[in-house]
Scaffold this motif. Structure first.
Motif, PDB file in Angstrom:
ATOM      1  N   LEU A 169     -16.266   9.444 -17.052  1.00  0.00           N
ATOM      2  CA  LEU A 169     -17.243   9.433 -18.211  1.00  0.00           C
ATOM      3  C   LEU A 169     -16.699  10.239 -19.519  1.00  0.00           C
ATOM      4  O   LEU A 169     -15.755  11.050 -19.412  1.00  0.00           O
ATOM      5  CB  LEU A 169     -18.477  10.478 -17.730  1.00  0.00           C
ATOM      6  CG  LEU A 169     -19.831  10.282 -18.692  1.00  0.00           C
ATOM      7  CD1 LEU A 169     -20.281   9.168 -18.622  1.00  0.00           C
ATOM      8  CD2 LEU A 169     -20.584  11.661 -18.344  1.00  0.00           C
ATOM      9  N   HIS A 170     -16.710   9.447 -20.496  1.00  0.00           N
ATOM     10  CA  HIS A 170     -15.975   9.863 -21.505  1.00  0.00           C
ATOM     11  C   HIS A 170     -17.089   9.936 -22.936  1.00  0.00           C
ATOM     12  O   HIS A 170     -17.992   9.205 -22.941  1.00  0.00           O
ATOM     13  CB  HIS A 170     -14.845   8.776 -21.938  1.00  0.00           C
ATOM     14  CG  HIS A 170     -14.091   8.479 -20.929  1.00  0.00           C
ATOM     15  ND1 HIS A 170     -13.258   9.371 -20.041  1.00  0.00           N
ATOM     16  CD2 HIS A 170     -14.368   7.615 -20.092  1.00  0.00           C
ATOM     17  CE1 HIS A 170     -12.604   8.557 -19.113  1.00  0.00           C
ATOM     18  NE2 HIS A 170     -13.359   7.334 -18.929  1.00  0.00           N
ATOM     19  N   PRO A 171     -16.575  10.834 -23.911  1.00  0.00           N
ATOM     20  CA  PRO A 171     -17.340  10.650 -25.104  1.00  0.00           C
ATOM     21  C   PRO A 171     -17.442   9.210 -25.676  1.00  0.00           C
ATOM     22  O   PRO A 171     -16.224   8.735 -25.908  1.00  0.00           O
ATOM     23  CB  PRO A 171     -16.781  11.854 -25.985  1.00  0.00           C
ATOM     24  CG  PRO A 171     -15.964  12.587 -25.260  1.00  0.00           C
ATOM     25  CD  PRO A 171     -15.643  11.846 -24.098  1.00  0.00           C
ATOM     26  N   GLY A 172     -18.395   8.567 -26.258  1.00  0.00           N
ATOM     27  CA  GLY A 172     -18.539   7.381 -26.605  1.00  0.00           C
ATOM     28  C   GLY A 172     -19.074   6.256 -25.623  1.00  0.00           C
ATOM     29  O   GLY A 172     -19.528   5.338 -25.711  1.00  0.00           O
ATOM     30  N   ASP A 173     -18.943   6.705 -24.115  1.00  0.00           N
ATOM     31  CA  ASP A 173     -19.552   5.826 -23.301  1.00  0.00           C
ATOM     32  C   ASP A 173     -20.919   5.825 -23.319  1.00  0.00           C
ATOM     33  O   ASP A 173     -21.706   6.612 -23.935  1.00  0.00           O
ATOM     34  CB  ASP A 173     -19.266   6.310 -21.636  1.00  0.00           C
ATOM     35  CG  ASP A 173     -17.969   6.051 -21.454  1.00  0.00           C
ATOM     36  OD1 ASP A 173     -17.150   5.249 -22.019  1.00  0.00           O
ATOM     37  OD2 ASP A 173     -17.530   6.761 -20.331  1.00  0.00           O
ATOM     38  N   PHE A 174     -21.706   4.684 -22.772  1.00  0.00           N
ATOM     39  CA  PHE A 174     -23.294   4.769 -23.157  1.00  0.00           C
ATOM     40  C   PHE A 174     -23.774   4.844 -21.711  1.00  0.00           C
ATOM     41  O   PHE A 174     -23.283   4.240 -20.685  1.00  0.00           O
ATOM     42  CB  PHE A 174     -23.745   3.133 -23.542  1.00  0.00           C
ATOM     43  CG  PHE A 174     -25.050   3.295 -23.903  1.00  0.00           C
ATOM     44  CD1 PHE A 174     -25.592   3.335 -25.318  1.00  0.00           C
ATOM     45  CD2 PHE A 174     -25.952   2.887 -22.824  1.00  0.00           C
ATOM     46  CE1 PHE A 174     -27.016   3.457 -25.418  1.00  0.00           C
ATOM     47  CE2 PHE A 174     -27.481   2.741 -23.201  1.00  0.00           C
ATOM     48  CZ  PHE A 174     -27.815   2.875 -24.306  1.00  0.00           C
ATOM     49  N   VAL A 175     -24.623   5.773 -21.534  1.00  0.00           N
ATOM     50  CA  VAL A 175     -25.236   5.986 -20.085  1.00  0.00           C
ATOM     51  C   VAL A 175     -26.810   5.444 -20.551  1.00  0.00           C
ATOM     52  O   VAL A 175     -27.496   5.844 -21.496  1.00  0.00           O
ATOM     53  CB  VAL A 175     -25.245   7.294 -19.530  1.00  0.00           C
ATOM     54  CG1 VAL A 175     -23.767   7.636 -19.290  1.00  0.00           C
ATOM     55  CG2 VAL A 175     -25.491   8.192 -20.810  1.00  0.00           C
TER      56      VAL A 175
END
Lengths: 293, 71
Positions: A169-175
């Protein structure tokens, strides 16, 4: 020597040797086939499927892979600015609803002061519009509480003590709301599960002491039988589309004993033992050492 | 060992290895018995050879029992 006597003696010697061998064979059979031990044991742990209650872009991730976290620690943050904006909007809606409510009250008070000059219908309408405005204000206050909750929920926190593992999980991923974002291995739930053949189950009781060895580890761990599984899937039948059972027609010469999971609680282990969920363990139950029933 | 013997990452049940060991030992002892002439005292040699193998296997399991829970 008498040939008959010597033949009898030879048979007696042979019979003695063979009898001894049969006794040894029975002991070996007991040791390997009926003693309750299994090489098919595994370390198991509950895995929390961490998901966000609100959807959006991941703003920041506060943990790294294989990091130990405690209950309540921050894991990641989802789109805080958007939900903060929503909170501001809710505040504005409350102000608007309150203004309408106060206006409706003023109109009602003025019409009452005018008394019979105003039609009865207008008085009734005034009461209704005051009540409607009050309800709209209450709804706006509730909406603000939900917006506050959403802002609170943008910060996803650990629900158990555990280790974040296989983090992707990385900053910028959409959950999306409700989709799993990361796996958290619950360290408090870690235990050994031994898959015992059903033929050995009658020697296993809840509370029996157990000795456990992990594959590749020379040291023994001690534990006790915590519980025995209540059910496993029946591989001989399944339900068909029209709610009738589909039973496999079999005629088996060779039948394999089913494996039943037995849950072992670890009581003592050497310091530094790596209890990693999924590791293979050899489990031996020591029934004779615990007579408690 | 710990219930299995690791050879290059592949784990074998110790009983398999002990069985091979006992088989080899049985062959050696059988040859020895023939030279010494012990087989004169028994009636049916193949049965005694089989019994010898089982006894040796039992002995091997007994001797390695202290090494692990189920060696």
């Amino acid at each position: 020597m008498n040939p008959v006597l010597s033949a009898v003696l030879r048979w007696i010697v042979t019979a003695l040797i063979v009898t001894a061998a049969i006794l040894v064979a029975i002991a070996l059979w007991r040791r390997y086939e009926t003693d309750p031990w299994t090489r098919d044991g595994h370390v198991r742990a509950d895995v929390v499927r961490v998901a966000s209650d609100v959807g959006g872009l991941v703003t920041s991730v506060a943990v790294h892979d294989n990091q130990m976290v405690h209950k309540g620690d921050l894991l990641f943050v989802v789109d805080m600015p958007r939900y903060a904006d929503a909170l501001g909007q809710a505040d504005a809606n409350i102000a608007s609803a309150r203004a309408k409510y106060e206006q409706a009250q003023k109109v009602a008070r003025r019409d009452i002061a005018l008394g019979d000059l105003v039609a009865t219908e207008t008085h009734e309408e005034n009461v209704a519009s005051v009540q409607t405005a009050k309800a709209a204000l209450d709804a706006a206050i509730s909406a603000k509480q939900t917006a506050e909750l959403n802002v609170h929920r943008t910060a996803v926190r650990a629900s158990v003590n555990g280790i974040v593992t296989n983090l992707d999980l990385h900053p910028g991923d959409f959950v999306g709301a409700g989709t799993q974002a990361m796996a958290l291995v619950d360290l408090d739930s870690i235990r050994i599960e031994g898959y015992f053949e059903e033929t050995k189950l009658r020697h296993i009781h809840v509370g029996d002491e157990a000795r456990i060895r992990l594959m590749g580890d020379e040291r023994d761990m001690e534990g006790h039988v915590d519980s025995i599984s209540a059910g496993i899937a029946d591989d001989q039948s399944n339900n068909s589309a029209n709610q009738l059972r589909a039973v496999d027609p079999t005629f088996s010469w060779v039948r394999l004993a089913q494996r039943i999971p037995v849950r072992i609680h670890v009581d003592r282990m050497a310091a530094g033992t790596q209890l990693i969920a999924g590791r293979t363990a050899t489990v031996t139950i020591l029934p004779e050492q615990s007579p408690k029933k | 060992m710990i219930g299995e013997v690791s050879i290059g990452g592949v784990f074998f049940p110790p009983l398999l290895l002990l069985g091979l060991f006992a088989l080899a030992l049985t062959g050696v002892l059988s040859r020895l018995f023939q030279i010494v002439g012990i087989y004169r005292f028994v009636a049916y040699r193949p049965l005694v050879d089989l019994a010898l193998f089982v006894l040796l296997l039992g002995l091997a399991v007994l001797l390695t029992a202290h090494l692990g829970p189920q060696s």
